[in-house]
Design an enzyme around this catalytic site. Structure first.
Site, PDB file in Angstrom:
ATOM      1  N   ARG A 140       0.896  -1.098   0.006  1.00 40.18           N
ATOM      2  CA  ARG A 140       0.066   0.076  -0.102  1.00 40.18           C
ATOM      3  C   ARG A 140       0.908   1.355  -0.199  1.00 40.18           C
ATOM      4  O   ARG A 140       1.759   1.598   0.778  1.00 40.18           O
ATOM      5  CB  ARG A 140      -0.854   0.100   1.358  1.00 40.18           C
ATOM      6  CG  ARG A 140      -1.644   1.370   1.384  1.00 40.18           C
ATOM      7  CD  ARG A 140      -2.609   1.341   0.256  1.00 40.18           C
ATOM      8  NE  ARG A 140      -3.877   2.326   0.262  1.00 40.18           N
ATOM      9  CZ  ARG A 140      -3.452   3.694  -0.179  1.00 40.18           C
ATOM     10  NH1 ARG A 140      -2.447   3.963  -0.696  1.00 40.18           N
ATOM     11  NH2 ARG A 140      -4.549   4.547   0.322  1.00 40.18           N
ATOM     12  N   GLU A 148     -11.445   4.741  -6.611  1.00 40.68           N
ATOM     13  CA  GLU A 148     -11.525   3.317  -6.566  1.00 40.68           C
ATOM     14  C   GLU A 148     -12.035   2.498  -7.929  1.00 40.68           C
ATOM     15  O   GLU A 148     -12.832   2.978  -8.920  1.00 40.68           O
ATOM     16  CB  GLU A 148     -12.741   3.088  -5.500  1.00 40.68           C
ATOM     17  CG  GLU A 148     -12.945   1.475  -5.136  1.00 40.68           C
ATOM     18  CD  GLU A 148     -11.727   1.023  -4.527  1.00 40.68           C
ATOM     19  OE1 GLU A 148     -11.049   0.033  -5.288  1.00 40.68           O
ATOM     20  OE2 GLU A 148     -11.474   1.454  -3.328  1.00 40.68           O
ATOM     21  N   ARG A 192      -0.997  -5.418   4.591  1.00 39.65           N
ATOM     22  CA  ARG A 192      -0.201  -4.805   3.424  1.00 39.65           C
ATOM     23  C   ARG A 192       1.007  -3.899   3.869  1.00 39.65           C
ATOM     24  O   ARG A 192       0.904  -3.414   4.843  1.00 39.65           O
ATOM     25  CB  ARG A 192      -0.937  -3.874   2.630  1.00 39.65           C
ATOM     26  CG  ARG A 192      -2.221  -4.790   2.070  1.00 39.65           C
ATOM     27  CD  ARG A 192      -3.245  -3.843   1.087  1.00 39.65           C
ATOM     28  NE  ARG A 192      -3.677  -2.779   2.102  1.00 39.65           N
ATOM     29  CZ  ARG A 192      -4.647  -1.983   1.442  1.00 39.65           C
ATOM     30  NH1 ARG A 192      -5.036  -1.763   0.291  1.00 39.65           N
ATOM     31  NH2 ARG A 192      -5.195  -0.931   2.168  1.00 39.65           N
TER      32      ARG A 192
END
Length: 333
Positions: A140, A148, A192
């Site tokens: 990330r 998105e 992440r």
């Protein structure tokens, strides 16, 4: 003695005596003073005391005198040193050119503590998969957020596909460098890795590039991060230049700019934009995602938090970050 000073001999003897007297002047003065004391002072004790003092001074000053007479002159020495120290015009030109030419290390301002990794997949504009040390990790990217495209709970947002395509253009099948930031932690709640991503042999900050070209928003999750000031300035420049998603015709159907998705998703996000009493909240309760840095004071953040009906267990924008939540928004402001 009288014979030495007669005829032609005196032409040799007198200059010789003069030269010797000059060369050994302190010694000659000392001998003369000693002879005078020896002849004129009657007391033996006083006489020998004076002779000892005269002998001491004669030896001291005689040595200094002889040393000065036999050593090279100082002006000649200084002149030689000046000649050696003064560079030639050709040497001066070379020195100037050498000074002006920067070394390769001076040109690089990028971090040195980076992990090299191989790209395996671009998930979207702010999330990627890489491999290093024989394993694959999901990254990330710190400091950015893109519209998105892959969340099954949300429709594809305006400019999301363009942002993903641009990320693939920059990153697909490339070798990248990953930089950690201790202020942001090692991993997020989805496990992440949180990293900055550098491309072009570690000379170009991918996150800043995405913001500067209008394909991503600057995003502060909670605490300020290492490159926050640079990223915010990059977004300001992109807005003013109407680049990418900031262009007037970027989202012709939408009435507002695309939202910046939060890093974590709540179990049930509130949809209301008005208070229970019917008054409108200052900002939308659904988009764009807001952080503590978007508010000028704790009171303003708390008013928004309460207006939207957020609680300690229902906090989609993560304004209450103390443990599992205590219902108080942005206490650090």
């Amino acid at each position: 003695m009288k014979g030495l000073l007669e005829g032609k001999r005196k032409l040799i003897i007198i200059p010789l005596i003069g030269i010797l007297s000059l060369a050994f002047l302190p010694i000659a003065i000392g001998l003369g003073a000693g002879w005078f004391v020896y002849k004129k002072v009657g007391s033996s004790k006083l006489k020998y005391s004076f002779l000892a003092i005269i002998a001491l001074f004669t030896l001291t000053f005689g040595g200094v005198w002889i040393s000065a007479m036999t050593s090279p002159s100082k002006p000649e020495r200084n002149q030689e040193q000046t000649t050696q120290a003064t560079p030639t015009p050709e040497a001066q030109t070379t020195a100037v050119e050498t000074t002006k030419e920067p070394s390769p290390t001076q040109e690089l301002t990028t971090p040195t503590n980076m992990q090299t990794a191989k790209m395996t997949r671009v998930i979207d504009g702010d999330t990627i998969d890489v491999s290093f040390d024989g394993k694959t990790e999901r990254i990330r990217i710190i400091g950015i957020n893109t519209p998105e495209t892959v969340d099954p709970r949300k429709p594809v947002e305006c400019f999301g596909q363009e942002a993903s395509a641009k990320a693939k253009e920059y990153l697909a099948d490339k070798t990248v460098q990953l930089e950690a930031d201790p202020t942001q932690g090692e991993r997020d709640k989805y496990n992440r890795l949180l990293r900055y991503v550098w491309i072009d042999n570690g000379t170009v900050d991918f996150g800043k590039l995405m913001i500067a070209t209008g394909y991503a928003y600057e995003y502060t999750y909670n605490l300020p991060y290492k490159y926050q000031a640079e990223y915010k300035q990059a977004q300001k420049d992109a807005e003013q230049g109407k680049k990418g998603l900031w262009a007037d015709d970027a989202c012709p159907v939408a009435t507002t700019k695309p939202t910046a998705k939060p890093v974590t998703q709540p179990t049930s996000a509130p949809t209301q934009t008005t208070t229970s009493g019917g008054g409108a909240c200052k900002y939308s309760c659904t988009s764009p995602d807001r952080d503590c840095s978007d508010f000028s004071s704790h009171a303003e953040a708390q008013a928004f938090f309460d207006c939207c009906g957020f609680t300690a267990t229902n906090d989609p924008m993560k304004l209450d970050s103390v443990g599992v939540g205590d219902g108080v928004a942005c206490e650090s402001i």
